[in-house]
Scaffold this motif. Structure first.
Motif, PDB file in Angstrom:
ATOM      1  N   GLY A  77     -30.655 -55.375  -6.492  1.00  0.00           N
ATOM      2  CA  GLY A  77     -29.544 -56.132  -7.060  1.00  0.00           C
ATOM      3  C   GLY A  77     -28.642 -55.267  -7.926  1.00  0.00           C
ATOM      4  O   GLY A  77     -29.064 -54.227  -8.466  1.00  0.00           O
ATOM      5  N   ALA A  78     -27.395 -55.726  -8.055  1.00  0.00           N
ATOM      6  CA  ALA A  78     -26.426 -54.990  -8.868  1.00  0.00           C
ATOM      7  C   ALA A  78     -26.870 -54.929 -10.322  1.00  0.00           C
ATOM      8  O   ALA A  78     -26.591 -53.949 -11.023  1.00  0.00           O
ATOM      9  CB  ALA A  78     -25.052 -55.652  -8.763  1.00  0.00           C
ATOM     10  N   THR A  79     -27.577 -55.947 -10.777  1.00  0.00           N
ATOM     11  CA  THR A  79     -28.006 -55.957 -12.181  1.00  0.00           C
ATOM     12  C   THR A  79     -28.940 -54.783 -12.457  1.00  0.00           C
ATOM     13  O   THR A  79     -28.843 -54.134 -13.503  1.00  0.00           O
ATOM     14  CB  THR A  79     -28.695 -57.298 -12.523  1.00  0.00           C
ATOM     15  OG1 THR A  79     -27.858 -58.348 -12.045  1.00  0.00           O
ATOM     16  CG2 THR A  79     -28.902 -57.459 -14.005  1.00  0.00           C
ATOM     17  N   TYR A 103     -19.240 -59.668 -17.633  1.00  0.00           N
ATOM     18  CA  TYR A 103     -20.507 -60.132 -17.040  1.00  0.00           C
ATOM     19  C   TYR A 103     -21.638 -59.876 -18.045  1.00  0.00           C
ATOM     20  O   TYR A 103     -21.672 -58.842 -18.703  1.00  0.00           O
ATOM     21  CB  TYR A 103     -20.739 -59.396 -15.718  1.00  0.00           C
ATOM     22  CG  TYR A 103     -22.033 -59.764 -15.051  1.00  0.00           C
ATOM     23  CD1 TYR A 103     -22.277 -61.068 -14.653  1.00  0.00           C
ATOM     24  CD2 TYR A 103     -23.025 -58.808 -14.841  1.00  0.00           C
ATOM     25  CE1 TYR A 103     -23.478 -61.415 -14.061  1.00  0.00           C
ATOM     26  CE2 TYR A 103     -24.221 -59.140 -14.239  1.00  0.00           C
ATOM     27  CZ  TYR A 103     -24.440 -60.454 -13.862  1.00  0.00           C
ATOM     28  OH  TYR A 103     -25.627 -60.795 -13.284  1.00  0.00           O
ATOM     29  N   ASN A 152     -15.299 -60.925 -12.665  1.00  0.00           N
ATOM     30  CA  ASN A 152     -15.963 -62.162 -13.078  1.00  0.00           C
ATOM     31  C   ASN A 152     -15.903 -62.213 -14.601  1.00  0.00           C
ATOM     32  O   ASN A 152     -16.354 -61.258 -15.232  1.00  0.00           O
ATOM     33  CB  ASN A 152     -17.435 -62.131 -12.618  1.00  0.00           C
ATOM     34  CG  ASN A 152     -18.235 -63.314 -13.134  1.00  0.00           C
ATOM     35  OD1 ASN A 152     -17.690 -64.287 -13.629  1.00  0.00           O
ATOM     36  ND2 ASN A 152     -19.552 -63.222 -13.020  1.00  0.00           N
ATOM     37  N   ASP A 180     -18.358 -52.006 -11.340  1.00  0.00           N
ATOM     38  CA  ASP A 180     -19.082 -53.128 -10.738  1.00  0.00           C
ATOM     39  C   ASP A 180     -18.137 -53.777  -9.721  1.00  0.00           C
ATOM     40  O   ASP A 180     -17.163 -54.434 -10.090  1.00  0.00           O
ATOM     41  CB  ASP A 180     -19.468 -54.092 -11.866  1.00  0.00           C
ATOM     42  CG  ASP A 180     -20.176 -55.336 -11.376  1.00  0.00           C
ATOM     43  OD1 ASP A 180     -20.167 -55.601 -10.163  1.00  0.00           O
ATOM     44  OD2 ASP A 180     -20.714 -56.066 -12.234  1.00  0.00           O
ATOM     45  N   VAL A 182     -19.066 -55.879  -7.055  1.00  0.00           N
ATOM     46  CA  VAL A 182     -19.875 -56.780  -6.221  1.00  0.00           C
ATOM     47  C   VAL A 182     -19.016 -57.784  -5.436  1.00  0.00           C
ATOM     48  O   VAL A 182     -19.468 -58.322  -4.436  1.00  0.00           O
ATOM     49  CB  VAL A 182     -20.970 -57.529  -7.029  1.00  0.00           C
ATOM     50  CG1 VAL A 182     -21.924 -56.569  -7.688  1.00  0.00           C
ATOM     51  CG2 VAL A 182     -20.385 -58.501  -8.026  1.00  0.00           C
ATOM     52  N   TYR A 183     -17.766 -58.004  -5.880  1.00  0.00           N
ATOM     53  CA  TYR A 183     -16.878 -58.930  -5.142  1.00  0.00           C
ATOM     54  C   TYR A 183     -15.872 -58.158  -4.291  1.00  0.00           C
ATOM     55  O   TYR A 183     -14.775 -58.653  -4.010  1.00  0.00           O
ATOM     56  CB  TYR A 183     -16.156 -59.866  -6.118  1.00  0.00           C
ATOM     57  CG  TYR A 183     -17.117 -60.717  -6.924  1.00  0.00           C
ATOM     58  CD1 TYR A 183     -17.748 -61.816  -6.358  1.00  0.00           C
ATOM     59  CD2 TYR A 183     -17.426 -60.395  -8.244  1.00  0.00           C
ATOM     60  CE1 TYR A 183     -18.658 -62.573  -7.070  1.00  0.00           C
ATOM     61  CE2 TYR A 183     -18.338 -61.152  -8.977  1.00  0.00           C
ATOM     62  CZ  TYR A 183     -18.951 -62.235  -8.381  1.00  0.00           C
ATOM     63  OH  TYR A 183     -19.856 -62.986  -9.087  1.00  0.00           O
ATOM     64  N   SER A 211     -23.253 -55.278  -4.137  1.00  0.00           N
ATOM     65  CA  SER A 211     -24.374 -56.221  -3.964  1.00  0.00           C
ATOM     66  C   SER A 211     -24.212 -56.974  -2.652  1.00  0.00           C
ATOM     67  O   SER A 211     -23.120 -57.454  -2.344  1.00  0.00           O
ATOM     68  CB  SER A 211     -24.396 -57.216  -5.112  1.00  0.00           C
ATOM     69  OG  SER A 211     -25.374 -58.203  -4.871  1.00  0.00           O
ATOM     70  N   LYS A 214     -23.487 -61.282  -2.921  1.00  0.00           N
ATOM     71  CA  LYS A 214     -22.192 -61.968  -2.907  1.00  0.00           C
ATOM     72  C   LYS A 214     -21.549 -61.915  -1.526  1.00  0.00           C
ATOM     73  O   LYS A 214     -20.817 -62.809  -1.131  1.00  0.00           O
ATOM     74  CB  LYS A 214     -21.243 -61.315  -3.916  1.00  0.00           C
ATOM     75  CG  LYS A 214     -21.841 -61.096  -5.284  1.00  0.00           C
ATOM     76  CD  LYS A 214     -22.126 -62.391  -5.992  1.00  0.00           C
ATOM     77  CE  LYS A 214     -22.809 -62.115  -7.320  1.00  0.00           C
ATOM     78  NZ  LYS A 214     -23.056 -63.329  -8.076  1.00  0.00           N
ATOM     79  N   LYS A 222     -31.587 -60.399  -4.001  1.00  0.00           N
ATOM     80  CA  LYS A 222     -31.442 -59.350  -5.007  1.00  0.00           C
ATOM     81  C   LYS A 222     -31.465 -57.956  -4.386  1.00  0.00           C
ATOM     82  O   LYS A 222     -32.368 -57.149  -4.639  1.00  0.00           O
ATOM     83  CB  LYS A 222     -32.532 -59.478  -6.080  1.00  0.00           C
ATOM     84  CG  LYS A 222     -32.442 -60.725  -6.943  1.00  0.00           C
ATOM     85  CD  LYS A 222     -31.191 -60.810  -7.788  1.00  0.00           C
ATOM     86  CE  LYS A 222     -31.135 -59.783  -8.886  1.00  0.00           C
ATOM     87  NZ  LYS A 222     -29.923 -59.982  -9.735  1.00  0.00           N
TER      88      LYS A 222
HETATM   89  C1  LIG Z   1     -19.713 -59.148 -11.927  1.00  0.00           C
HETATM   90  C2  LIG Z   1     -21.131 -59.266 -11.488  1.00  0.00           C
HETATM   91  N1  LIG Z   1     -21.893 -58.173 -11.441  1.00  0.00           N
HETATM   92  C3  LIG Z   1     -23.181 -58.227 -11.045  1.00  0.00           C
HETATM   93  C4  LIG Z   1     -23.762 -59.421 -10.672  1.00  0.00           C
HETATM   94  C5  LIG Z   1     -25.207 -59.441 -10.271  1.00  0.00           C
HETATM   95  O1  LIG Z   1     -25.414 -59.117  -8.943  1.00  0.00           O
HETATM   96  P1  LIG Z   1     -26.901 -59.106  -8.351  1.00  0.00           P
HETATM   97  O2  LIG Z   1     -27.290 -60.527  -8.095  1.00  0.00           O
HETATM   98  O3  LIG Z   1     -26.809 -58.281  -7.118  1.00  0.00           O
HETATM   99  O4  LIG Z   1     -27.790 -58.491  -9.391  1.00  0.00           O
HETATM  100  C6  LIG Z   1     -23.005 -60.599 -10.719  1.00  0.00           C
HETATM  101  C7  LIG Z   1     -23.618 -61.901 -10.385  1.00  0.00           C
HETATM  102  O5  LIG Z   1     -23.128 -62.947 -10.734  1.00  0.00           O
HETATM  103  C8  LIG Z   1     -21.654 -60.514 -11.122  1.00  0.00           C
HETATM  104  O6  LIG Z   1     -20.874 -61.606 -11.170  1.00  0.00           O
END
Ligand SMILES: Cc1ncc(COP(=O)(O)O)c(C=O)c1O
Length: 363
Positions: A77-79, A103, A152, A180, A182-183, A211, A214, A222
């Motif tokens: 996951g990106a987190t 975020y 986001n 980041d 992810v979108y 990620s 999304k 994840k």
């Molecule tokens: C801007 C942003 N970065 C990262 C994430 C997390 O991504 P992942 O579920 O792949 O950890 C989100 C999830 O809402 C997000 O909105």
């Protein structure tokens, strides 16, 4: 807010996850790889075929080359990627510039590593980056700048000018970047994603984070990835190795297969633009005011014409009273700046979007 939505049975337009399932072809591929016995630890860096597909996709989409062996890493996951990248860079007392609203994982990752967040505020209605404020926030101790585009919670998408401004700011300084993205496949009205990798000055100092959650409606899997130059990737992997070591194997093989068909991600902007427009058409005669989101699957709306109450109170009240859950944008600011804005996630089925818009229009 998601929990309150569940408790009250409200339509949940709060948390950012799709209210519909992924393509059954994707789950069938996971099934296939599980049955073929691909169920043990993946390599720490990710299965080679997925890293290769990611490098191919990046080249096809952005014309930028990353070596799948030394510059591409698959993570949980990106987190996780954000945490690993921050940990690879930030040491006690380092300053990190955070554009907020932000975020929610950025600041805890910075602080856990002893870093000091330095905030630059983005404000409605446009949330565009104020480059003089960013420049004013840079000091001798600035080690890192956090970037998120499409953004986001605001949906703001960086322009070429934003990339140029950032490059001008960092090119003669030892400042690293985490972007980041992810979108990256969700931009509207003909916009194209301005990835930091496409600017040579930025590519050399940026961890690009993506990620699959999304892009393919699989937030529960994840699985994300990080693209970065060789020495940065080496530092990143030293952290990733001891956080999760590796990421679910059959899913990685399935994603590698699925990525070989570009239409799977190329149609995503049109898919979500239709949903954004459905939501906006539904609230166009309401007392909410908005500028259509440029990207992501979030729409911010101003409720100044309806009430003066704090955004948090209104979000709770709307969840309980009309059964529509949203997120108050103040929660994305460290000092809870309240500009009377709510964020709605429109990654939902059409009937949920229409019903929510109908209820909001009665206010
Ligand atoms: C801007 C942003 N970065 C990262 C994430 C997390 O991504 P992942 O579920 O792949 O950890 C989100 C999830 O809402 C997000 O909105």
């Amino acid at each position: 807010m998601s929990q309150l939505a569940t408790e009250t049975g409200a339509l949940n337009l709060s948390q950012g996850f799709p209210g519909f399932d992924c393509d059954p072809a994707l789950t069938a591929l996971v099934d296939e790889h599980m049955r073929a016995g691909r169920n043990q630890y993946a390599p720490m860096t990710g299965v080679p075929v997925l890293r290769e597909r990611l490098a191919q996709k990046t080249m096809a989409q952005y014309g930028v080359s990353y070596n799948p062996e030394t510059e591409v890493t698959v993570v949980s996951g990106a987190t996780e990627a954000i945490f690993a990248a921050v940990t690879a860079i930030v040491q006690q007392g380092d300053e990190v510039i955070v554009l907020e609203p932000a975020y929610d994982s950025y600041v805890p990752a910075i602080e856990l590593n002893g870093g000091i967040p330095v905030y630059v505020t983005l404000t409605p209605p446009n949330y565009a980056v104020d480059w003089s404020a960013v420049e004013a926030a840079v000091t001798e101790r600035t080690q890192l700048i956090m970037v998120n585009t499409p953004h986001n919670p605001t949906g703001y998408c960086w322009t070429r000018d934003d990339l140029n401004q950032l490059a001008r700011l960092v090119q003669d300084r030892d400042i690293w970047l985490i972007s980041d993205e992810v979108y990256e496949h969700i931009l509207f009205d003909g916009r194209t994603h301005q990835s930091l990798m496409t600017h040579p000055v930025l590519r050399e100092r940026t961890f690009i984070i993506g990620s699959f959650g999304k892009t393919f409606h699989i937030t529960g899997w994840k699985i994300g990835y990080c693209l970065a130059p060789v020495p940065m990737t080496a530092a990143f992997r030293k952290i990733h190795q001891y956080v999760t070591f590796s990421t679910a194997t059959p899913m990685q093989y399935a994603l590698a297969d699925y990525l070989s068909e570009p239409s799977h991600y190329q149609q995503l902007s049109a898919f979500y633009q239709r949903k954004r427009d459905l939501f906006l058409a539904g609230i166009t005669n309401s007392r909410f005011r908005f500028i259509p989101a440029q990207g992501s699957f979030f729409q911010c709306v101003s409720y100044d014409a309806i009430t003066t109450e704090p955004d948090y109170n209104l979000a709770v009240r709307l969840t309980k009273e009309i059964g529509v859950a949203s997120i108050p944008v103040s929660v994305f600011y460290h000092q809870q700046n309240d500009y009377h804005i709510l964020r709605f996630c429109f990654a939902k089925t059409d009937d949920v979007i229409q019903e929510a818009a109908e209820r909001l229009s009665k206010l």
